[in-house]
Design an enzyme around this catalytic site. Sequence first.
Site, PDB file in Angstrom:
ATOM      1  N   TYR A  65      31.007 -52.263  25.366  1.00  0.00           N
ATOM      2  CA  TYR A  65      29.835 -51.471  24.994  1.00  0.00           C
ATOM      3  C   TYR A  65      29.919 -51.067  23.513  1.00  0.00           C
ATOM      4  O   TYR A  65      28.966 -51.236  22.749  1.00  0.00           O
ATOM      5  CB  TYR A  65      29.791 -50.245  25.899  1.00  0.00           C
ATOM      6  N   GLN A  77      17.473 -43.452  31.667  1.00  0.00           N
ATOM      7  CA  GLN A  77      17.662 -42.020  31.433  1.00  0.00           C
ATOM      8  C   GLN A  77      16.896 -41.544  30.199  1.00  0.00           C
ATOM      9  O   GLN A  77      16.216 -40.528  30.235  1.00  0.00           O
ATOM     10  CB  GLN A  77      19.166 -41.720  31.270  1.00  0.00           C
ATOM     11  N   LYS A  80      27.520 -52.103  20.392  1.00  0.00           N
ATOM     12  CA  LYS A  80      26.777 -51.103  19.614  1.00  0.00           C
ATOM     13  C   LYS A  80      27.102 -51.227  18.118  1.00  0.00           C
ATOM     14  O   LYS A  80      26.213 -51.125  17.270  1.00  0.00           O
ATOM     15  CB  LYS A  80      27.081 -49.687  20.125  1.00  0.00           C
ATOM     16  N   ILE A 129      12.801 -53.872  33.459  1.00  0.00           N
ATOM     17  CA  ILE A 129      12.958 -54.936  34.458  1.00  0.00           C
ATOM     18  C   ILE A 129      12.879 -54.348  35.862  1.00  0.00           C
ATOM     19  O   ILE A 129      12.841 -55.064  36.839  1.00  0.00           O
ATOM     20  CB  ILE A 129      14.289 -55.736  34.309  1.00  0.00           C
TER      21      ILE A 129
HETATM   22  N1  SER Z   1      26.752 -42.149  27.462  1.00  0.00           N
HETATM   23  C1  SER Z   1      27.264 -43.403  27.025  1.00  0.00           C
HETATM   24  C2  SER Z   1      28.331 -43.895  27.916  1.00  0.00           C
HETATM   25  O1  SER Z   1      29.058 -43.094  28.433  1.00  0.00           O
HETATM   26  C3  SER Z   1      27.794 -43.275  25.614  1.00  0.00           C
HETATM   27  O2  SER Z   1      26.844 -43.761  24.732  1.00  0.00           O
HETATM   28  O3  SER Z   1      28.485 -45.056  28.068  1.00  0.00           O
END
Ligand code: SER
Length: 316
Positions: free
Chosen positions: A142, A12, A146, A35
């Site tokens: 996630y 994106q 990060k 990839i």
């Molecule tokens: N847009 C991302 C997500 O929803 C947030 O960094 O995982």
Amino acid sequence: MEKILIIGCSGQIGTELTLELRKIYGDANVFATDIKEAPPEVRDSGPFEILDVLDEKRLNHFAIRHKITQVYNLAAVLSGNAEKIPMQAWNINMIALLNILELGRSIRLNKVFWPSSIAVFGPTTPKINTPQLTITEPNTVYGISKLAGERWGEYYHKRYCIDFRSVRYPGLISYKTEPGGGTTDYAVEIYYKAIEEGKYECFLKEDTGLPMMFMPDAIKATISLMETEAHKITVRSSYNIGGMSFTPYDVAQSIIKHIPDFEVAYKPDFRQAIANSWPTSIDDEVARNDWGLTYDYDLGSMTEVMLREIRAKMNS
Ligand code: SER
């Protein structure tokens, strides 16, 4: 002459950032990799190669062969998908970054860009106007990756003088390439469904406020950060950038102004808990002061562009 390597050019952010960087640095100097196959406008406007950033040997070889001086590492598994494959997500989000930081050290890269996220915040973080420096106790894979990435970036800057730069993107909304597997994806899907079907089933509750940003503003912010003189960058982990804040109800209302019959049903799934753990709005004063962060879009102007561009895409 800068030679820029983009990792994740088919995603994106990657699609739009590659095209913008090619305008600035020249098509031939921006090496797009992923990839998976790149969208035609990326593939046909400059160099593109299939490259797996986890293959450290090939990555290093590629960077040396093309005399790479800057890397934008955009490869990531987003929040929703990461919960389904925690270990793979950790590997992709983390090992990819460490490979790039090590590359930076060995070939003396001029700059490294890596996206962080509002996902570094968690349920114990103040939700409204979340400060730059605050409690960060993320409870998603996630978010954990990060936050760890931010710490590693700052560490490589201090220890090895790597010019690491990063922003904590909020939810990003765009019409060129769709996101995949994030918690904020509803804010893209809703526009497509409004046009295609006139109705949408939202996976978040109607009053879930989250920070969001239109892609042109995100690209502008990224490039301003990367073009700022190094001594002005006071945050070497990752900068808060806020954009706007809205709920699914707010987006639906802004679409209804253009498509009066549009209907939305709310059926929260597992991503509701992720959204609940994130801030509603972000204080981005440090980015404004350090490198002049500004935005051009609000919800109304973004909705106009989204509906117009998605319609044009469908008609062509
Ligand atoms: N847009 C991302 C997500 O929803 C947030 O960094 O995982």
